[in-house]
Design a protein around this motif. Structure first.
Motif, mmCIF file in Angstrom:
data_model
loop_
_atom_site.group_PDB
_atom_site.id
_atom_site.type_symbol
_atom_site.label_atom_id
_atom_site.label_comp_id
_atom_site.label_asym_id
_atom_site.label_seq_id
_atom_site.Cartn_x
_atom_site.Cartn_y
_atom_site.Cartn_z
ATOM 1 N N LYS A 267 0.982 -1.243 0.019
ATOM 2 C CA LYS A 267 -0.093 0.001 -0.083
ATOM 3 C C LYS A 267 0.934 1.154 -0.163
ATOM 4 C CE LYS A 267 -3.771 -2.355 2.374
ATOM 5 N NZ LYS A 267 -4.732 -2.610 3.539
ATOM 6 N N GLY B 124 -5.338 5.273 -1.011
ATOM 7 C CA GLY B 124 -5.938 4.251 -1.633
ATOM 8 C C GLY B 124 -5.196 3.379 -2.748
ATOM 9 N N ASP C 209 -7.494 2.702 -6.548
ATOM 10 C CA ASP C 209 -8.805 2.211 -5.980
ATOM 11 C C ASP C 209 -9.599 1.863 -7.032
ATOM 12 O OD1 ASP C 209 -10.661 0.982 -4.391
ATOM 13 O OD2 ASP C 209 -11.284 3.078 -3.582
ATOM 14 N N ASN D 71 -7.500 -3.448 -7.481
ATOM 15 C CA ASN D 71 -7.402 -2.920 -6.063
ATOM 16 C C ASN D 71 -8.883 -2.534 -5.423
ATOM 17 O OD1 ASN D 71 -6.911 -0.944 -3.970
ATOM 18 N ND2 ASN D 71 -5.752 0.558 -5.056
ATOM 19 N N ARG D 72 -9.383 -3.055 -4.622
ATOM 20 C CA ARG D 72 -10.536 -2.680 -3.924
ATOM 21 C C ARG D 72 -10.330 -2.106 -2.578
ATOM 22 N NH1 ARG D 72 -14.739 -7.309 -5.789
ATOM 23 N NH2 ARG D 72 -14.295 -7.086 -7.942
ATOM 24 N N LYS D 73 -10.358 -0.754 -2.335
ATOM 25 C CA LYS D 73 -10.270 -0.124 -1.307
ATOM 26 C C LYS D 73 -8.748 -0.442 -0.430
ATOM 27 C CE LYS D 73 -15.113 0.207 -0.293
ATOM 28 N NZ LYS D 73 -15.302 1.440 -1.097
#
Length: 337
Positions: free
Chosen positions: A9, A13, A28, A39-41
Motif C-alpha cells: 500500500k 488508496g 482504488d 485494487n479494492r479499497k
C-alpha cells in the motif's frame, strides 16, 4: 477472489503490485496491466484464483520442452489474462482483454481437483501455460505445492516478466520453464510485445541462477526479428550467458490476431536460425511448428548419434539409456525422470 501476493500500500488508496516487472501502480477500483488483479479499497485481489479457462492433457514436447521428461504427458492449465499485449498472440481470445474490464471467464477448479485430474490422466507434471502463469501466481503456487506432494513436476510456459521476489517464492516447487525470448531489440519488444527486452534477459538469468531447467523459444517473424543480427544476438546471449546446453527452439510464425500483414516464416529462415545457433556454440537448436522437416530431432553433442527422433509433438524413437547416449555414454543435459 483471493488477496494477491506481492503488493504494498502506497497511500491515497493506491497499491504497488510487485508480481511482474511492470510493477503497476493501481488506484482504488482499477486493475493492473494484466487486467486480473484489482485494487479494492487498498487491498489487491486476484480475480482468477480457481477459475480455469483452459485445461488439457498435452505431450510435454508441446510446451515445447525437449529435454524435460521426454515422451511424458503434462496437465496444462490456464486462467484468463496476460501482462503482455503481443500483436501475434495465438491465444488472444483468453489472454487479451477488451479494455480494462476483462470478463473473468473460467470454470471453478480447486487446486486439489487440478492435481487429482493430473494424476488420474497419467501425467508426470503440471504446466501453467496458454496465457501467462505469472498473472495467476497465487493459483499456480497453491497447485504447485500440492503437485509436488503428489510426485508431479511443475512447469511454467512464460514470457519471462516475473519479478525476482515472486520467482524466488515459487522456485522451490518449479522444476522447468520454457521462456519466450521473442526478439533481440528494444524496438521489437516495445512495438510488438509492449514490454522491455532487458527485463526479459534479466529474468532468464534469474531462472538459471535458481537452478530451474529452462528452454528458450523464439517465434521468428519475417521482417521483424529474422535478421542475422537479431538471431546471432539471441544465440550469443544463450551460449555465453545462459549456457551452451540450453535448448533453443526457433519456431515458424503464421499470421494471426493483429499481425496478419507478414507471411508464414519460410523453412529456410528456420534453417538459417538453427545454423546461426549451432555456429554460436549452442548444442541443441530445434525447429518448431514444421513437423517432419528434420529439425526436431536430438543428436548426441559428443558423437553425433541420433538420440531422439520426433515428428511434431510425438517421439518416434528414443534411444537414450538412462539419459545417456548408448554409443558414447554422454549424459544428455536436462531432466529424464
Amino acid at each position: 477472489m483471493k488477496e494477491a501476493s506481492f503488493y504494498e500500500k502506497v497511500g491515497e488508496g493506491k497499491v504497488r503490485c510487485g508480481l511482474c516487472r511492470f510493477r503497476c501502480l493501481i488506484a482504488d477500483g482499477h486493475r493492473g496491466i494484466c487486467a486480473v488483479r484489482e485494487n479494492r479499497k487498498g487491498t489487491l485481489f486476484s480475480l482468477v484464483y480457481g477459475k480455469a479457462v483452459a485445461e488439457h492433457v498435452d505431450p510435454v514436447e508441446k510446451k515445447p520442452l525437449y529435454h524435460f521428461q521426454p515422451g511424458s504427458l503434462t496437465y496444462s492449465i490456464a486462467t484468463v489474462g496476460c501482462n503482455f499485449r503481443c500483436l501475434h498472440c495465438q491465444n488472444y481470445s483468453i489472454s487479451q482483454p477488451e479494455g480494462e474490464r476483462l470478463r473473468i471467464a473460467g470454470n471453478d477448479l480447486t487446486p486439489e481437483e487440478a492435481v487429482r485430474r493430473a494424476v488420474a490422466a497419467g501425467c508426470r507434471s503440471i504446466s501453467y501455460t496458454y496465457t501467462e502463469p505469472t498473472i495467476f501466481f497465487e493459483y499456480a503456487y497453491d497447485i504447485a505445492i500440492l503437485a509436488r506432494r503428489a510426485g508431479l513436476r511443475n512447469i511454467f510456459v512464460t514470457n519471462g516478466y516475473i519479478t525476482p521476489e515472486a520467482l524466488s517464492a515459487i522456485a522451490p516447487y518449479l522444476d522447468a520453464a520454457n521462456i519466450d525470448l521473442k526478439g533481440f531489440s528494444e524496438r521489437f519488444y516495445r512495438e510488438v510485445v509492449h514490454a522491455m527486452l532487458d527485463q526479459v534477459l534479466e529474468s532468464i538469468l534469474e531462472y538459471k541462477r535458481l537452478g530451474i531447467w529452462i528452454e528458450l523459444t523464439t517465434l521468428i517473424i519475417p521482417n521483424w526479428n529474422d535478421s542475422d543480427e537479431d538471431l546471432a544476438g539471441i544465440a550469443r546471449f544463450i551460449a555465453q550467458r545462459v549456457g551452451p546446453d540450453t535448448p533453443w527452439h526457433v519456431s515458424q510464425f503464421y499470421p494471426t490476431f493483429k499481425l496478419t500483414d507478414q507471411p508464414r516464416t519460410p523453412i529456410e529462415t528456420l534453417r538459417r536460425a538453427r545454423q546461426i545457433g549451432l555456429d554460436s556454440g549452442l548444442r541443441f537448436v530445434y525447429e518448431g511448428n514444421v513437423p517432419g522437416a528434420g529439425g526436431e530431432n536430438t543428436w548426441c553433442p559428443s558423437c553425433s548419434r541420433l538420440l531422439i527422433r520426433r515428428y511434431g509433438y510425438t517421439i518416434r524413437e528414443n534411444l537414450l539409456d538412462a539419459g545417456r547416449c548408448p554409443q558414447c555414454g554422454t549424459l544428455l543435459p536436462g531432466v529424464e525422470q
